[in-house]
Scaffold this active site. Structure first.
Site, PDB file in Angstrom:
ATOM      1  N   ASP A   1      45.677  14.518  38.712  1.00  7.53           N
ATOM      2  CA  ASP A   1      46.518  15.184  39.736  1.00  7.53           C
ATOM      3  C   ASP A   1      45.616  15.938  40.711  1.00  7.53           C
ATOM      4  OD1 ASP A   1      49.699  15.614  38.454  1.00  7.53           O
ATOM      5  OD2 ASP A   1      48.082  15.062  37.105  1.00  7.53           O
TER       6      ASP A   1
ATOM      7  N   GLU B   1      51.600  19.573  45.984  1.00  8.19           N
ATOM      8  CA  GLU B   1      52.112  20.180  44.747  1.00  8.19           C
ATOM      9  C   GLU B   1      51.125  21.115  44.055  1.00  8.19           C
ATOM     10  OE1 GLU B   1      53.343  17.447  41.655  1.00  8.19           O
ATOM     11  OE2 GLU B   1      53.995  19.107  40.375  1.00  8.19           O
TER      12      GLU B   1
ATOM     13  N   ASP C   1      52.531  14.470  46.956  1.00  9.47           N
ATOM     14  CA  ASP C   1      52.594  14.619  45.504  1.00  9.47           C
ATOM     15  C   ASP C   1      51.446  13.762  44.972  1.00  9.47           C
ATOM     16  OD1 ASP C   1      53.190  14.802  42.826  1.00  9.47           O
ATOM     17  OD2 ASP C   1      55.359  14.728  43.165  1.00  9.47           O
TER      18      ASP C   1
ATOM     19  N   ILE D   1      50.184  13.132  42.003  1.00  5.53           N
ATOM     20  CA  ILE D   1      50.748  12.218  41.000  1.00  5.53           C
ATOM     21  C   ILE D   1      52.189  12.643  40.814  1.00  5.53           C
ATOM     22  CG2 ILE D   1      50.806  11.465  38.596  1.00  5.53           C
ATOM     23  CD1 ILE D   1      47.883  11.623  38.418  1.00  5.53           C
ATOM     24  N   ASP D   2      53.095  11.787  41.222  1.00  9.52           N
ATOM     25  CA  ASP D   2      54.500  12.044  40.963  1.00  9.52           C
ATOM     26  C   ASP D   2      54.830  11.295  39.676  1.00  9.52           C
ATOM     27  OD1 ASP D   2      57.136  12.929  41.425  1.00  9.52           O
ATOM     28  OD2 ASP D   2      57.648  10.939  42.195  1.00  9.52           O
TER      29      ASP D   2
ATOM     30  N   THR E   1      53.951  12.834  36.446  1.00 11.75           N
ATOM     31  CA  THR E   1      52.780  13.072  35.577  1.00 11.75           C
ATOM     32  C   THR E   1      53.105  12.729  34.120  1.00 11.75           C
ATOM     33  OG1 THR E   1      52.116  14.817  37.079  1.00 11.75           O
ATOM     34  CG2 THR E   1      50.986  14.761  34.983  1.00 11.75           C
TER      35      THR E   1
ATOM     36  N   HIS F   1      65.166  15.899  33.636  1.00 10.14           N
ATOM     37  CA  HIS F   1      65.079  15.885  35.098  1.00 10.14           C
ATOM     38  C   HIS F   1      66.386  15.476  35.771  1.00 10.14           C
ATOM     39  CE1 HIS F   1      60.413  15.289  35.059  1.00 10.14           C
ATOM     40  NE2 HIS F   1      60.805  16.402  34.482  1.00 10.14           N
TER      41      HIS F   1
ATOM     42  N   SER G   1      59.221   8.785  38.327  1.00 12.67           N
ATOM     43  CA  SER G   1      58.611   8.988  39.648  1.00 12.67           C
ATOM     44  C   SER G   1      59.317   8.292  40.809  1.00 12.67           C
ATOM     45  CB  SER G   1      57.130   8.546  39.621  1.00 12.67           C
ATOM     46  OG  SER G   1      57.013   7.152  39.847  1.00 12.67           O
TER      47      SER G   1
ATOM     48  N   LYS H   1      60.862   4.634  41.677  1.00 13.48           N
ATOM     49  CA  LYS H   1      62.276   4.252  41.779  1.00 13.48           C
ATOM     50  C   LYS H   1      62.640   3.931  43.227  1.00 13.48           C
ATOM     51  CE  LYS H   1      63.671   8.080  39.343  1.00 13.48           C
ATOM     52  NZ  LYS H   1      62.508   8.447  38.536  1.00 13.48           N
TER      53      LYS H   1
ATOM     54  N   ARG I   1      70.311  10.904  40.961  1.00  9.90           N
ATOM     55  CA  ARG I   1      69.461  12.005  40.474  1.00  9.90           C
ATOM     56  C   ARG I   1      70.248  13.313  40.504  1.00  9.90           C
ATOM     57  NH1 ARG I   1      63.990  12.679  39.984  1.00  9.90           N
ATOM     58  NH2 ARG I   1      63.279  14.813  40.057  1.00  9.90           N
TER      59      ARG I   1
ATOM     60  N   ASP J   1      58.610  15.520  46.260  1.00  8.24           N
ATOM     61  CA  ASP J   1      59.202  14.587  45.301  1.00  8.24           C
ATOM     62  C   ASP J   1      60.110  13.556  45.970  1.00  8.24           C
ATOM     63  OD1 ASP J   1      58.118  15.245  42.770  1.00  8.24           O
ATOM     64  OD2 ASP J   1      59.319  17.075  42.730  1.00  8.24           O
TER      65      ASP J   1
HETATM   66  N1  LIG Z   1      63.897  20.197  35.490  1.00  8.21           N
HETATM   67  C1  LIG Z   1      63.648  19.294  36.404  1.00  8.21           C
HETATM   68  N2  LIG Z   1      64.664  18.686  37.058  1.00  8.21           N
HETATM   69  C2  LIG Z   1      64.435  17.762  37.994  1.00  8.21           C
HETATM   70  N3  LIG Z   1      63.209  17.346  38.357  1.00  8.21           N
HETATM   71  C3  LIG Z   1      62.174  17.920  37.746  1.00  8.21           C
HETATM   72  C4  LIG Z   1      62.330  18.920  36.742  1.00  8.21           C
HETATM   73  N4  LIG Z   1      61.111  19.295  36.330  1.00  8.21           N
HETATM   74  C5  LIG Z   1      60.231  18.575  37.043  1.00  8.21           C
HETATM   75  N5  LIG Z   1      60.877  17.755  37.891  1.00  8.21           N
HETATM   76  C6  LIG Z   1      60.336  16.863  38.887  1.00  8.21           C
HETATM   77  O1  LIG Z   1      60.549  15.499  38.555  1.00  8.21           O
HETATM   78  C7  LIG Z   1      59.429  14.779  38.981  1.00  8.21           C
HETATM   79  C8  LIG Z   1      59.312  13.497  38.225  1.00  8.21           C
HETATM   80  O2  LIG Z   1      60.203  12.632  38.813  1.00  8.21           O
HETATM   81  P1  LIG Z   1      61.314  11.871  38.004  1.00  8.21           P
HETATM   82  O3  LIG Z   1      62.313  12.822  37.449  1.00  8.21           O
HETATM   83  O4  LIG Z   1      61.851  10.888  38.962  1.00  8.21           O
HETATM   84  O5  LIG Z   1      60.506  11.144  36.877  1.00  8.21           O
HETATM   85  S1  LIG Z   1      60.810  11.058  35.340  1.00  8.21           S
HETATM   86  O6  LIG Z   1      61.450   9.785  35.152  1.00  8.21           O
HETATM   87  O7  LIG Z   1      61.690  12.081  34.850  1.00  8.21           O
HETATM   88  O8  LIG Z   1      59.493  11.155  34.733  1.00  8.21           O
HETATM   89  C9  LIG Z   1      58.307  15.706  38.690  1.00  8.21           C
HETATM   90  O9  LIG Z   1      57.249  15.408  39.544  1.00  8.21           O
HETATM   91  P2  LIG Z   1      55.736  15.621  39.039  1.00  8.21           P
HETATM   92  O10 LIG Z   1      55.592  17.067  38.618  1.00  8.21           O
HETATM   93  O11 LIG Z   1      55.001  15.317  40.290  1.00  8.21           O
HETATM   94  O12 LIG Z   1      55.510  14.656  37.930  1.00  8.21           O
HETATM   95  C10 LIG Z   1      58.861  17.076  38.977  1.00  8.21           C
HETATM   96  O13 LIG Z   1      58.586  17.547  40.269  1.00  8.21           O
HETATM   97 MG   LIG Z   2      56.637  14.956  41.644  1.00  9.77          MG
HETATM   98 MG   LIG Z   3      53.062  15.675  40.829  1.00  8.38          MG
HETATM   99 MG   LIG Z   4      54.080  18.259  38.508  1.00 13.47          MG
END
Ligand SMILES: Nc1ncnc2c1ncn2[C@@H]1O[C@H](COP(=O)(O)OS(=O)(=O)O)[C@@H](OP(=O)(O)O)[C@H]1O
Ligand SMILES: [Mg+2]
Ligand SMILES: [Mg+2]
Ligand SMILES: [Mg+2]
Length: 385
Positions: A84, A108, A170, A172-173, A175, A269, A293, A296, A310, A322
């Site tokens: 990241d 991020e 982002d 790494i979206d 992670t 999420h 991420s 999708k 979502r 995101d």
């Molecule tokens: N509680 C909660 N609710 C909603 N979203 C959240 C939450 N916590 C984190 N995140 C964000 O979700 C990003 C990951 O995307 P996705 O939800 O599409 O991926 S996943 O399928 O759930 O892994 C993830 O992105 P990255 O941190 O870049 O991985 C977060 O920004």
């Molecule tokens: Mg993200």
């Molecule tokens: Mg990220």
């Molecule tokens: Mg993150």
């Protein structure tokens, strides 16, 4: 490579340039006549594709050799890896090389944890990874110090907003998906006057052919996709190895029974129970496709599925990084992205998206039906609590 799932238009046959139109009121006249300024983002798009591809290669390397010590936990308990940080440093460095005078980045990660006691070894590892990527690429004749890398990471502290240009990253979206060895994306977009004007999604683990239905993967399982879109110019996808790009479009499916939907892999999420209620109301037959991420959005833009739902749990605030790149990749492919109240996402208000309840994505034909199912389901769920 087989691309039979796509409507293929070679990138080289792309129509002449499309332009983003800005309307400027003439200062020398009191009349309301407007001057149309044609904006194109050719140089910015090329720089974004290059930066995201460089970062994708760094991430691929780290994912292959994932070590326990490469993972840290942020204050919010979400994971963050050397990849990241390395990805953010590299994208920030590459963009600043191209646009030294006018550079603003909303990203991020920041270097706070890396500046704490005990983090020196991690910073050195990140610096080594970034320098290896720069050397392999060969376009920049520099070696970054650990302080240069920390500064590059911290240049992502801009707040964004409705004025001027801001890159949105982002690094790494997904992670968590990255750590599992699953899907993740390097997501980079440009805001101009609060609107997303270009977006790039590098998805190193996404198959080049459809993930919509089981058994449709490319026979030799080729993976690594780069999606890119510029406002008014459509969406394209090319293999991350740099072969030629093809134009992609969202699915033309109109019957919800034939539609499949994507949602977050992580139940934390997005409320999976609400999505399944919506799918049931619509008559969707296929089970949800759960992937991590903004991959999708990429998959949707080429018609692998028809709907992305979502619905974060109460209290969560969505961040612009995101969704910015994913949003333009889907809309330029003919899709529609709104919040649960039917409003387009507003990227002009700083780091956060100010949303009603959730985000829904589909094609133009399905949106009215999807929107009604979403409203009914939200009401039903609220009444049952
Ligand atoms: N509680 C909660 N609710 C909603 N979203 C959240 C939450 N916590 C984190 N995140 C964000 O979700 C990003 C990951 O995307 P996705 O939800 O599409 O991926 S996943 O399928 O759930 O892994 C993830 O992105 P990255 O941190 O870049 O991985 C977060 O920004
Ligand atoms: Mg993200
Ligand atoms: Mg990220
Ligand atoms: Mg993150």
């Amino acid at each position: 490579m087989s691309l039979n799932c796509l409507r293929v238009v070679p990138h080289s046959l792309k129509k002449p340039r499309f332009f983003h139109l800005s309307y400027l009121r003439s200062s020398s006249s009191s009349s309301s006549s407007a001057v149309i300024v044609a904006m194109s983002y050719t140089k910015e798009l090329a720089a974004a594709k290059k930066a995201a591809s460089l970062a994708a290669h760094l991430c691929q390397k780290v994912q292959k050799a994932l070590l326990q010590s490469d993972v840290q936990s942020k204050n919010d308990k979400s994971p963050v890896t050397v990849a990241d940080y390395g990805s953010q440093a590299l994208v920030s460095f590459a963009l600043q090389q191209e646009f030294p005078a006018d550079f603003s980045l909303v990203a991020e990660e920041d270097s706070e944890d890396l500046r704490k006691d005990g983090a020196q070894e991690t910073v050195e590892r990140i610096t080594k990874l970034v320098n290896e990527s720069i050397t392999n690429d060969g376009s920049y004749n520099v070696t970054l110090s650990t302080e240069d890398v920390l500064k590059a990471i911290d240049s992502g502290r801009s707040e964004g907003g409705s004025q001027g240009r801001h890159w949105v990253l982002d690094p790494i979206d997904g992670t968590k998906g990255f750590l599992r060895g699953d899907q993740y994306a390097i997501a980079l977009a440009l805001l101009d006057g609060g609107k997303v004007v270009l977006g790039v999604l590098a998805c190193p683990n996404l198959p080049l052919t459809s993930i919509g239905a089981a058994g449709q993967h490319s026979p030799n399982n080729e993976v690594g996709c780069l999606f890119f879109a510029e406002v008014g110019g459509g969406t394209y996808m090319q293999p991350l190895d740099g072969s030629s790009a093809v134009k992609v479009q969202v699915t033309a499916v109109e019957n919800p029974e034939e539609a499949s939907f994507f949602e977050s892999y992580e139940a934390a999420h997005s409320m999976h129970d609400l999505s399944s209620l919506i799918a049931q109301k619509l008559g969707v037959k296929a089970p949800p496709v759960r992937i991590d991420s903004q991959a999708k959005y990429g998959a949707l833009s080429r018609g692998d599925g028809a709907i992305y739902l979502r619905f974060p749990h109460k209290g969560y605030r969505e961040k612009i990084w995101d969704h910015a790149a994913g949003c333009i990749v889907v809309t330029e492919a003919g899709g529609v992205v709104t919040d649960a109240a039917g409003k387009p996402l507003d990227f002009s208000r700083g780091k956060y998206l100010d949303l009603d309840t959730g985000i829904i994505v589909t094609n133009q034909k399905l949106m009215p039906l999807l929107f009604s199912a979403v409203r009914e389901s939200i009401k039903e769920k609220a009444a049952s609590l």
